[in-house]
Design a protein around this motif. Structure first.
Motif, short mmCIF file in Angstrom:
data_model
loop_
_atom_site.label_atom_id
_atom_site.label_comp_id
_atom_site.label_asym_id
_atom_site.label_seq_id
_atom_site.Cartn_x
_atom_site.Cartn_y
_atom_site.Cartn_z
N ALA A 109 0.97 -1.41 0.08
CA ALA A 109 -0.44 0.21 -0.44
C ALA A 109 0.95 1.49 0.01
CB ALA A 109 -1.07 -0.35 0.91
N VAL A 110 1.76 1.48 0.79
CA VAL A 110 2.91 2.62 1.23
C VAL A 110 3.91 2.47 0.65
CG1 VAL A 110 1.37 3.81 2.54
CG2 VAL A 110 3.13 2.65 3.38
N GLY A 111 4.71 1.29 -0.38
CA GLY A 111 5.89 0.47 -0.43
C GLY A 111 6.83 0.85 0.76
N ASP A 112 6.41 0.04 1.94
CA ASP A 112 7.41 0.06 3.02
C ASP A 112 7.69 -1.60 2.40
OD1 ASP A 112 4.99 -1.97 2.99
OD2 ASP A 112 4.95 -1.29 5.49
N ARG A 113 9.21 -1.03 3.61
CA ARG A 113 10.14 -2.47 3.21
C ARG A 113 10.15 -3.41 4.43
NH1 ARG A 113 15.36 0.03 -0.02
NH2 ARG A 113 14.99 1.24 -0.85
N VAL A 114 11.04 -3.65 4.58
CA VAL A 114 9.77 -4.88 5.64
C VAL A 114 10.90 -4.92 6.75
CG1 VAL A 114 12.30 -6.51 5.33
CG2 VAL A 114 10.22 -7.00 6.28
N HIS A 115 11.48 -3.33 6.66
CA HIS A 115 12.60 -3.27 8.10
C HIS A 115 11.53 -2.12 8.87
CE1 HIS A 115 15.08 -1.35 4.90
NE2 HIS A 115 15.07 -0.74 5.52
N HIS A 116 10.98 -1.04 8.18
CA HIS A 116 9.96 -0.61 7.90
C HIS A 116 9.26 -0.82 8.82
CE1 HIS A 116 10.83 2.08 4.48
NE2 HIS A 116 11.92 2.11 5.16
N LEU A 117 8.94 -2.05 9.43
CA LEU A 117 7.44 -2.60 10.24
C LEU A 117 8.00 -2.61 11.83
CD1 LEU A 117 6.27 -5.60 7.91
CD2 LEU A 117 5.21 -3.10 7.68
N GLU A 118 6.80 -1.81 12.41
CA GLU A 118 7.42 -2.30 14.07
C GLU A 118 7.64 -3.21 14.06
OE1 GLU A 118 4.47 0.10 16.20
OE2 GLU A 118 5.08 2.02 15.11
N ARG A 119 7.30 -4.64 13.58
CA ARG A 119 6.78 -6.06 14.02
C ARG A 119 8.55 -6.50 13.99
NH1 ARG A 119 3.43 -5.90 10.48
NH2 ARG A 119 3.26 -7.49 8.92
N VAL A 120 9.69 -5.81 13.48
CA VAL A 120 10.41 -6.51 12.44
C VAL A 120 11.46 -5.94 13.16
CG1 VAL A 120 11.47 -7.28 10.47
CG2 VAL A 120 9.46 -7.33 10.53
N PRO A 121 11.94 -6.39 13.97
CA PRO A 121 13.26 -5.12 14.54
C PRO A 121 14.78 -5.32 13.60
CG PRO A 121 12.40 -6.81 16.01
CD PRO A 121 11.91 -7.53 15.03
N LEU A 122 15.26 -4.29 13.58
CA LEU A 122 16.48 -4.44 12.68
C LEU A 122 17.85 -5.32 13.06
CD1 LEU A 122 17.78 -0.47 12.42
CD2 LEU A 122 17.22 -1.79 11.34
N ALA A 123 17.98 -5.73 14.49
CA ALA A 123 18.40 -7.26 14.68
C ALA A 123 18.36 -8.33 13.63
CB ALA A 123 18.48 -7.60 16.02
N LEU A 124 16.52 -8.50 13.74
CA LEU A 124 15.72 -9.33 12.51
C LEU A 124 15.93 -9.21 11.47
CD1 LEU A 124 14.09 -12.33 13.26
CD2 LEU A 124 12.15 -10.51 13.06
N PHE A 125 15.99 -8.19 10.70
CA PHE A 125 16.35 -7.92 9.49
C PHE A 125 17.60 -7.66 9.37
CE2 PHE A 125 18.39 -4.62 6.58
CZ PHE A 125 17.80 -5.41 5.70
#
Length: 604
Positions: free
Chosen positions: A406-422
């Protein structure tokens, strides 16, 4: 796609086919320009040059020709029954797809790096970029200035999203209508050549995303010349199929590929949505493309975007590799828990990740649990045992998987995905022997989204905006705001912010990517591109990937669970090598918090 035989003689070719007269406008060695048209809709054909019409001479079989004493830079337009009709074979359309074409000398550019011979696929680390949003200026010249940054990062091949001329002042490029004309707002043809030349000087191969499965809805003038370019025998999601059995359509495609590789010196092509290149010819168009591209000399590669998981695209049709959606989808479900749309067909988690790594992809003949129309039948895929690691192009981001949201968000933009997980997912991607692909800005966890954007006018533009809201109704993420693709602000959002890359978490992520790509290039085990010594498994929520070669052993552990794990207490079915070569968060020891990955190794 009808998978016609991939071996045997090519279709019977007439003398006219053998000569393969080039359509459009082409400079002659002795001076002047030859204008040539093929049409089945009229016998009244002329060319308007610098505002003056000149009748063209019939040559038989629908061909019309005229030589005029004009050179490079000349503007022209064809006239069919007196109606001004842009040239679909134009080499440059400086005023857009509805305007006059320009005669171009493709041999005027003086190449500097003439000893470049390309890279084998096993040495490629792809970096996909969109010229219009890669830099603030959005031009070939501006992209050229960033090449030292990409070379220092450690990528080895840049892949440009489609350049064939398309309507408007912005767009992704997949609605191109003039395949021989590089999109004018990015710069002139010689600017594109200079970008490729400079990339070769930095040791970077350059690939082009080529769309040979359809033409866009605005500015496609092929049917005005002949409806025989298209067929009702096949249909694509974008309308009538291209008739690859028609010699002129077939030559349009094959000669276009040769132009990009021969005259612009691209190193390879990524073929968009090859499942929609439906062909019932004796020799499939994909096989002919592969044969002709590989006969050019040097190293030229063809990659397919194809969701069907068909190994014969490589083993029989002789393409070099394929984008593998299954790997992305399993990683995405692991990171986000998404289960809507096509993600419902994937499990995510350590066990599912181990399976896709061991098998190459997930679906190898199983029943596809969702809409059969999406994948051509109840079963999807075949076993990939015969494919080498390099033939699998793996990614955790690309233009589709980011932009088709919808807004072209990258997976690391999601609050439920910590940067450590990315960063853990990034470590997995770049330590596997499969061919990795990065999407622009991924290496520093860019803040810029990549929404879908376009610049269609009138009713078509309104239909695009409305269709965008309907297209992804299966996805919960599209239930709220959907950025208007027609808005200039949507395009501006996608432009990368290069200033942020050396700051905070962006800098930390960039440092990890640099370290990983250095290891991939220099490590005696990681630089081996084979699957024979590669095995993956899991202990609970910890994925392990073990790669053993004559040079030694490397083991990656990635904790995709929510609880911390001690690598030494996992009870793995093998002894862990030492020492620790890399920790995705830069920690000491082998304790893995949520999302963290560690690479261990010992040499033979």
């Amino acid at each position: 796609m009808t998978m016609s035989p991939a071996s045997g003689a090519h279709p019977q070719k007439t003398a006219q086919d053998a000569q393969a007269p080039r359509l459009g406008a082409h400079l002659l060695p002795g001076g002047g320009t030859c204008f040539r048209v093929w049409t089945t809709t009229t016998t009244d054909v002329a060319v308007r040059v610098n505002g003056e019409p000149h009748p063209m001479h019939p040559q038989g079989e629908g061909l019309f020709e005229l030589v005029l004493p004009v050179g490079a830079g000349t503007r022209y337009l064809f006239l069919l029954d007196g109606v001004p009709t842009p040239d679909p074979y134009a080499l440059f359309l400086p005023d857009g797809v509805h305007g006059e074409a320009e005669v171009v000398d493709l041999h005027a550019y003086t190449w500097q790096h003439t000893n470049w011979r390309g890279l084998p696929l096993a040495e490629c680390v792809f970096y996909e970029l969109h010229v219009g949003t890669f830099t603030p200026e959005g031009t070939y010249r501006a992209a050229t200035e960033k090449l030292p940054e990409l070379a220092a990062l450690g990528v080895t091949a840049i892949e440009l999203m489609p350049l064939a001329a398309f309507p408007g002042g912005r767009g992704w490029g997949y609605d191109g209508v003039a395949p021989y004309a590089p999109y004018a707002p990015y710069g002139r043809p010689e600017d594109l050549m200079a970008l490729i030349d400079a990339a070769h000087g930095h040791g970077l191969a350059v690939f082009l995303d080529a769309v040979y499965n359809h033409f866009g809805p605005d500015g496609n003038y092929l049917s005005a010349y002949s409806p025989r370019y298209f067929t009702e025998r096949f249909h694509t999601p974008w309308g009538a199929g291209l008739d690859y059995a028609e010699p002129h359509m077939r030559r349009l495609i094959t000669e276009n590929a040769r132009m990009w590789l021969r005259d612009y010196r691209f190193d390879g092509l990524r073929l968009d949505a090859t499942q929609e290149m439906q062909d019932d010819s004796p020799v499939h168009i994909l096989r002919e493309l592969a044969d002709e591209v590989h006969a050019l000399g040097g190293t030229h590669l063809l990659l397919a975007e194809d969701y069907r998981n068909l190994p014969e695209l490589v083993t029989e049709y002789h393409l070099d590799g394929m984008w593998v959606d299954d790997f992305h989808h399993e990683v995405r479900v692991t990171l986000t828990g998404d289960r809507d749309g096509y993600y419902a067909a994937f499990q995510g988690g350590a066990a599912a990740l181990a399976n896709v790594i061991n098998r190459g992809w997930v679906y190898e003949g199983q029943v596809w649990p969702l809409d059969e129309k999406l994948h051509g039948g109840p079963q999807r895929g075949k076993p990939a045992d015969g494919l080498g690691a390099a033939s699998f192009v793996y990614f955790i981001q690309n233009h589709d998987q980011v932009g088709n949201r919808a807004v072209g968000d990258r997976v690391h933009h999601l609050e439920r995905v910590p940067l450590a997980l990315f960063r853990g997912a990034s470590t997995l991607l770049l330590t596997l022997p499969m061919t990795p692909l990065l999407f622009q800005g991924q290496e520093w966890a860019a803040s810029a989204p990549f929404p879908f954007f376009s610049d269609h006018h009138g009713e078509l533009g309104q239909l695009v905006s409305e269709g965008r809201r309907r297209e992804f109704s299966l996805f919960e993420g599209f239930a709220g705001e959907v950025l208007d693709p027609q808005a200039e602000t949507t395009f501006q959002l996608a432009k990368l912010n290069w200033a942020e890359r050396e700051q905070g978490e962006h800098a930390r992520t960039l440092a990890l990517y640099r370290d990983l790509l250095h290891l991939r290039r220099k490590d005696p085990v990681l630089r081996h591109r084979d699957r024979s010594g590669l095995r993956a498994g899991h202990v609970g929520d910890v994925l392990w990937v073990r790669h053993v070669t004559e040079s030694g052993e490397r083991v990656l552990l990635w904790n995709v669970g929510r609880e911390a794990a001690d690598a030494q207490a996992l009870g793995l079915p093998f002894s862990l090598p030492t020492p620790v070569l890399l920790h995705s968060e830069g920690r000491e020891g082998m304790r893995l918090e949520r999302g963290e990955a560690v690479l261990l190794g010992s040499d033979a």
